[in-house]
Design an enzyme around this catalytic site. Sequence first.
Site, PDB file in Angstrom:
ATOM      1  N   SER A   1      -3.248  -5.883  -5.286  1.00 13.32           N
ATOM      2  CA  SER A   1      -3.154  -6.220  -3.866  1.00 13.32           C
ATOM      3  C   SER A   1      -3.976  -5.230  -3.029  1.00 13.32           C
ATOM      4  O   SER A   1      -4.799  -5.619  -2.194  1.00 13.32           O
ATOM      5  CB  SER A   1      -1.679  -6.184  -3.440  1.00 13.32           C
ATOM      6  OG  SER A   1      -1.532  -6.179  -2.048  1.00 13.32           O
TER       7      SER A   1
ATOM      8  N   HIS B   1      -7.668   4.948   1.666  1.00 14.88           N
ATOM      9  CA  HIS B   1      -6.507   4.088   1.833  1.00 14.88           C
ATOM     10  C   HIS B   1      -5.241   4.843   1.468  1.00 14.88           C
ATOM     11  O   HIS B   1      -5.210   5.568   0.482  1.00 14.88           O
ATOM     12  CB  HIS B   1      -6.631   2.847   0.943  1.00 14.88           C
ATOM     13  CG  HIS B   1      -5.454   1.928   1.072  1.00 14.88           C
ATOM     14  ND1 HIS B   1      -5.350   1.017   2.095  1.00 14.88           N
ATOM     15  CD2 HIS B   1      -4.332   1.800   0.337  1.00 14.88           C
ATOM     16  CE1 HIS B   1      -4.199   0.358   1.980  1.00 14.88           C
ATOM     17  NE2 HIS B   1      -3.564   0.816   0.917  1.00 14.88           N
TER      18      HIS B   1
ATOM     19  N   ASP C   1      -4.316 -12.571  -1.663  1.00 20.12           N
ATOM     20  CA  ASP C   1      -3.321 -11.533  -1.410  1.00 20.12           C
ATOM     21  C   ASP C   1      -2.385 -11.923  -0.274  1.00 20.12           C
ATOM     22  O   ASP C   1      -1.190 -11.643  -0.327  1.00 20.12           O
ATOM     23  CB  ASP C   1      -3.987 -10.191  -1.102  1.00 20.12           C
ATOM     24  CG  ASP C   1      -2.938  -9.118  -0.830  1.00 20.12           C
ATOM     25  OD1 ASP C   1      -2.162  -8.813  -1.754  1.00 20.12           O
ATOM     26  OD2 ASP C   1      -2.855  -8.620   0.308  1.00 20.12           O
TER      27      ASP C   1
HETATM   28  N1  URA Z   1       0.254  -2.401   0.136  1.00 22.38           N
HETATM   29  C1  URA Z   1      -0.422  -3.522  -0.173  1.00 22.38           C
HETATM   30  O1  URA Z   1      -1.414  -3.843   0.470  1.00 22.38           O
HETATM   31  N2  URA Z   1       0.026  -4.301  -1.176  1.00 22.38           N
HETATM   32  C2  URA Z   1       1.116  -3.991  -1.897  1.00 22.38           C
HETATM   33  O2  URA Z   1       1.452  -4.735  -2.800  1.00 22.38           O
HETATM   34  C3  URA Z   1       1.809  -2.826  -1.582  1.00 22.38           C
HETATM   35  C4  URA Z   1       1.351  -2.043  -0.555  1.00 22.38           C
END
Ligand code: URA
Length: 439
Positions: free
Chosen positions: A183, A82, A161
């Site tokens: 998140s 990621h 989220d």
């Molecule tokens: N990417 C995410 O998925 N969440 C965040 O809070 C910041 C970047």
Amino acid sequence: MRMVDLILKKRAGEAHTQAELTYIIDAYVKGDIPDYQMSAWMMAVCFQGMTEAETAWLTGQMTYSGDTVKLDDLPGVKVDKHSTGGVGDTTTLVIAPLVAACGGTVAKMSGRGLGHTGGTLDKLEAVPGVCIEQPIDRFKEIVKRIGLCVIGQTGNLVPADKKMYALRDVTGTVQSIPLIASSIMSKKLASGADAIVLDVKFGTGAFMQTPEDAEHLAKTMVTIGNHLQRRTMAVITDMNQPLGMAVGNGLEVREAIDVLSGRVPNTDPLYKVCMILGACMLQITGIAKEEKEAEAKLTQALQSGAGLKKLEQMLTALGAVDAPGVIADPEQLCRVQKRIPVALGKAGYIGDMRASAIGNAAQLLGAGRATKADVIDPAVGIVLHKRRGDRIQADEPFATFYVNDESRLEDAEKILRGAVQVADAPVAQAPIVYKIVRE
Ligand code: URA
Ligand code: CA
């Protein structure tokens, strides 16, 4: 429990219990806590922070707020990667095929771009026929057969989220390390990987401005992963200029194909970051014991064409009309009405670039979205010709714009010129990889 008491507790800088965080997330997702109380609590978190334990509990509760994907019936250690988001960041399309070619299993759910950042899904859709919405069973079948698949998030993954992020976006509460970390990690944990490699970026195109802040975010996410029994590593990388030379969807797929075809030198920042992230993925899955061995395996997969073949197989599996044709001639992804060279009007040495502004310029040309409803033109965008440290003449093209719709061309040019520093004296080179954070 009363939410107002929990807001006061966090405002006073105290730590929550696990039961309190469980209550906050559950009640908020159910609709029992209103947005205004959640906003006040998140603002308190922005100012007061959270302990490691609180952050891990919060993430765990968010992870299980909706559906989760089970990949247990697939063979091997499932590894995900990621990036915290950047500009010209095409790493997934290079690394996932290379890692699969080395025997890894990459089952990845990816996102779309918004604002100045690009998204892997939009890039994949630049290839005619590709459909990134696939049923989970089909996704798993592809991973089992070829070792990799990248699709969009399916089902009701981490509704906590979705609700919190929408609220953070409009209440000035995005910039908080525990909120960003929970998140990102809740979504990674819900999508089922055993091991996670994170690319945490710092600089003008990233959430974190300094390497120190990025390191703090990276350590927080690695700690969360370990608390929740997933092997996790993070690489901290520079986003003070776009990572690759291409910013735009078809252009970035072309660049990924160029890397996998051996047409990009190993000194290139995109190439280097792909190698280091891929090496972490091979180490975390046990396919390689140390970095040198991992890099040798990745280089072999690149030079033999095995990585390129994996990308072709994945595109075909996702519905590409003619994946071999695209691999052989990626130029077809970037056919536009006009290619317009853009000079900076000043001679000297290229310094830092505001990568976010270059992303915004590409967005104005139609390569990205300002709002979720905007439609992307897959062929348009920007190709840079210079990197930080390079010399440039006043009338020499710094970039080429790939354009179909000229309505916002002038704005895009102005933004690009304002985004690049040109220094009179040579500019020192900063390393692309700042640090690796291990468990
Ligand atoms: N990417 C995410 O998925 N969440 C965040 O809070 C910041 C970047
Ligand atoms: Ca991304």
